[in-house]
Design an enzyme around this catalytic site. Structure first.
Site, mmCIF file in Angstrom:
data_model
loop_
_atom_site.group_PDB
_atom_site.id
_atom_site.type_symbol
_atom_site.label_atom_id
_atom_site.label_comp_id
_atom_site.label_asym_id
_atom_site.label_seq_id
_atom_site.Cartn_x
_atom_site.Cartn_y
_atom_site.Cartn_z
ATOM 1 N N ARG A 372 -29.643 86.406 -104.287
ATOM 2 C CA ARG A 372 -28.424 86.973 -103.846
ATOM 3 C C ARG A 372 -28.396 88.332 -104.456
ATOM 4 O O ARG A 372 -29.293 88.690 -105.462
ATOM 5 C CB ARG A 372 -27.103 86.155 -104.209
ATOM 6 C CG ARG A 372 -25.968 86.832 -103.862
ATOM 7 C CD ARG A 372 -24.543 86.399 -104.664
ATOM 8 N NE ARG A 372 -23.654 87.244 -104.403
ATOM 9 C CZ ARG A 372 -22.270 86.903 -104.953
ATOM 10 N NH1 ARG A 372 -22.087 86.377 -106.024
ATOM 11 N NH2 ARG A 372 -21.124 87.761 -104.524
ATOM 12 N N HIS A 373 -27.652 89.440 -103.780
ATOM 13 C CA HIS A 373 -27.653 90.663 -104.184
ATOM 14 C C HIS A 373 -27.028 90.920 -105.660
ATOM 15 O O HIS A 373 -26.441 89.872 -106.135
ATOM 16 C CB HIS A 373 -26.893 91.599 -103.074
ATOM 17 C CG HIS A 373 -25.602 91.183 -102.871
ATOM 18 N ND1 HIS A 373 -24.441 91.204 -103.800
ATOM 19 C CD2 HIS A 373 -24.890 90.442 -101.862
ATOM 20 C CE1 HIS A 373 -23.435 90.790 -103.405
ATOM 21 N NE2 HIS A 373 -23.707 90.211 -102.381
ATOM 22 N N HIS A 553 -27.026 87.104 -99.223
ATOM 23 C CA HIS A 553 -25.876 87.174 -99.723
ATOM 24 C C HIS A 553 -25.595 85.826 -100.568
ATOM 25 O O HIS A 553 -26.628 84.954 -100.606
ATOM 26 C CB HIS A 553 -24.839 87.303 -98.431
ATOM 27 C CG HIS A 553 -24.958 88.580 -97.881
ATOM 28 N ND1 HIS A 553 -24.166 89.653 -98.135
ATOM 29 C CD2 HIS A 553 -25.728 88.793 -96.735
ATOM 30 C CE1 HIS A 553 -24.794 90.501 -97.222
ATOM 31 N NE2 HIS A 553 -25.680 90.231 -96.424
#
Length: 625
Positions: A372-373, A553
């Site tokens: 995930r970012h 995400h």
């Protein structure tokens, strides 16, 4: 022929010394922590890294047992994963809700492989190393593990069939021999290997529990993991209470209740109090104090255990051997002929199926790592961050140290509202993640990112730190759920990103072009889109193998792995509940079995990052939930 003698050295330098890589304990000691505390912290956190151990030490500064020599208790569990785990969890929940608490609810579903044994805290590393030596042995399982129902009054369980019993006992024996080299002794396991479904319950509940147990589908897919756990010895003697509501102490002898904490409670105290307040010890801090029982609920003690290492149990291919590059597959049909005084087996035939190993079969195993970012600006600063930083002419002014030092040039700065950048903390999270990948010597074959700026920037930090030769590829198929965002942003193009210094492959043709992403897509289409993106990208590396990194995400960790690992898509409600559980830069990883072609979850190559709202959770447990 006599060996040549070595020449004398004239440039000897005694100042050069070879050093072993520091252990986590040594690193903590170099940071100023006493060795006994460093060893205790490493053992209490499962020898999973310096960051977790140092966090544990900082949270336990007021723990009165911090300097005592109590030895932790260790155990080997064989744990189911996948659909069988889901079936068992449903039984656990049903039996608890309709019959109340019984002894099995104190643990998660498992097969106990050996009795609890104790070890000094300084032995945590030795225990992990000894356990990992089982990897090759666990790849030689002769058959799939099968279970049979068994019940008697006050017990319902599943017993391991004989075909695997001996093999599992051999695995434990190998582990015991390794530990004996370090002076750690394990008593022989005297019980039949089994998975307990219910025990210690009133006799009148037996028939109902047995009925619920018979509803478990034992034919569903499962992957078994052998795991090494440890626990604080108090856990086995206490009732474990989960904090369900936070509480701030009002007087000096009260215990602070923190979300995510567990309380050790002596069961005897339940009968002593009349006001609902009990003395307990915090799992998170080790502090003793009085707490209101109504703010907690009884839960499984295994939530307080530390997982040290995990290895998958893999079935050996049937009668297959590789000799001089030739695969020889043997097929036996064993027929017993009973005579008066003996029985013998006749081998009917041996069929050799020969074919030359192709380059594809020699290739490196494929692994898919998903991240995930990092922290996004709008979540950290609030939805009004844009108006706080941009004037009417679109000029940017940094008003907080956590805001980006500068903004990229894009078609319209208003797009930052729907496509925000990373904060400075977000970039640091990505850098720390990259450092752990380097420390664990993880080599990446390719990096694919969602076109969202926060994902591109996270991938760029990792890409730059690892000094990768291949450029990053922007893949719209990895974009998050449009049913959740309600809008598909106008992203910065790969060409514009490349012009502004990002290592982007501008020749890459996406698997899912932007115009194929529909607004307000259904949850079913989301899973289909994400799965197809994963499969198409992985197909590109069928012959090359290697580690492929997706940066996406919170949902990407589930969307790109759930179906390819044999699980069914989540419902919309389940998916919405899943999203908040995934912290920034959380990672998961799946690995392909080159023989069966199936994908399975493996331990991620990095540690989690915990700070503020970024709560540490076991990502694999979340994905399997």
């Amino acid at each position: 022929m006599a060996s040549a003698s070595l020449p004398a050295r004239s440039n000897r330098d005694d100042s050069i010394k070879r050093t072993k890589r520091q252990t986590a304990q040594d690193t903590l000691v170099s940071m100023g922590f006493p060795r006994n505390r460093a060893e205790k912290a490493v053992a209490a956190t499962g020898d999973r890294g310096i960051q977790l151990a140092s966090d544990w030490l900082l949270s336990h500064v007021e723990d009165p047992t911090l300097d005592d020599g109590t030895r932790r208790e260790y155990v080997l569990y064989l744990c189911p994963n996948g659909k069988l785990q889901d079936e068992l969890n449903k039984f656990w929940e049903k039996s608890l809700s309709q019959c109340g608490w019984n002894g099995a609810h104190s643990y998660f579903p498992h097969i106990t492989m050996c009795p609890f044994f104790t070890a000094d805290d300084k032995s945590a590393g030795f225990l992990s190393d000894s356990f990992l030596k089982l990897e090759s042995k666990l790849r030689q399982a002769p058959d799939h593990l099968k279970l049979d129902f068994f019940s008697q009054m006050n017990f319902v369980g599943l017993f391991v069939k004989d075909n695997m019993y001996d093999f599992l006992q051999e695995c434990v024996s190998v582990f015991c021999k390794e530990l004996a080299k370090g002076g750690i002794k394990i008593e022989p396991h005297k019980k039949q290997l089994h998975l307990t479904l219910a025990y210690q319950y009133p006799p009148e509940q037996h028939d109902k529990l047995l009925k619920f147990a018979k509803e478990i589908d034992l034919t569903v897919d499962v992957r078994w993991d052998l795991r090494l756990y440890s626990r604080d010895p108090r856990a086995g003697k206490c009732e474990i209470r989960k904090v369900v509501k936070a509480y701030t102490p009002q007087v000096g002898d009260e215990l602070e209740l923190i979300d995510g904490d567990y309380i050790f409670l002596d069961p005897k105290e339940l009968t002593k109090t009349k006001d609902g307040w009990y003395p307990g010890v915090s799992w998170l801090t080790g502090v003793l104090g009085m707490f209101p029982g109504v703010y907690t609920q009884k839960t499984a003690e295994t939530w307080t255990w530390a997982l040290h290492r995990s290895l998958p149990l893999q079935v050996r291919p049937k009668s297959m051997a590789i000799t001089n590059g030739i695969i020889v597959e043997e097929d036996y049909d064993a027929i017993w002929h009973d005579d008066k005084d003996y029985a013998k087996v006749n081998k009917v035939f041996i069929k050799e199926k020969k074919h030359r190993i192709t380059p594809e079969e020699k290739r490196e195993q494929r692994k898919l790592i998903i991240c995930r970012h990092g922290e996004r600006t709008d979540f950290a600063m609030g939805k009004g961050w844009y108006d706080m930083c941009f004037d009417d002419d679109g000029r940017y002014t940094r008003t907080n140290l956590n805001l980006p030092k500068k903004m990229l040039i894009r078609f319209n700065n208003l797009e930052y509202i729907n496509d925000p950048p990373l904060t400075e903390v977000g970039k640091l999270q990505a850098q720390l993640t990259a450092e752990m990948l380097m420390e664990n010597k993880v080599l990446l074959t390719a990096v694919y990112t969602s076109p969202s700026l926060r994902c591109v920037q996270t991938g760029a930090e990792i890409h730059q730190a690892l000094k990768l030769q291949s450029k990053m590829k922007i893949e719209p198929g990895l974009f998050e759920w449009t049913g959740h965002t309600s809008v598909v942003p106008r992203w910065i193009s790969p060409e514009d990103l490349a012009r502004q210094g990002y290592a982007i492959d501008t020749t890459y043709i996406p698997q899912v072009p932007r115009d194929k992403i529909e607004d307000g897509e259904s949850i079913g289409n989301l899973y289909a889109r994400s799965t197809e993106t994963s499969r198409q990208i992985l197909k590109l590396y069928e012959n090359k193998g290697g580690n492929i990194l997706f940066v996406g995400h919170s949902g990407t960790l589930d969307l790109c792995t759930r179906i390819i690992t044999g699980q069914t898509p989540r419902t919309m409600t389940s998916y919405r509940e899943f999203l908040p559980k995934v912290p920034y830069v959380a990672m998961c990883a799946v690995e392909e079995d080159v023989i069966t072609g199936k994908w399975k979850f493996i331990d991620p190559p990095t540690l989690p990052i915990s700070h503020g709202r970024n709560i540490v959770q076991n990502v694999r447990d979340i994905l399997n939930g």
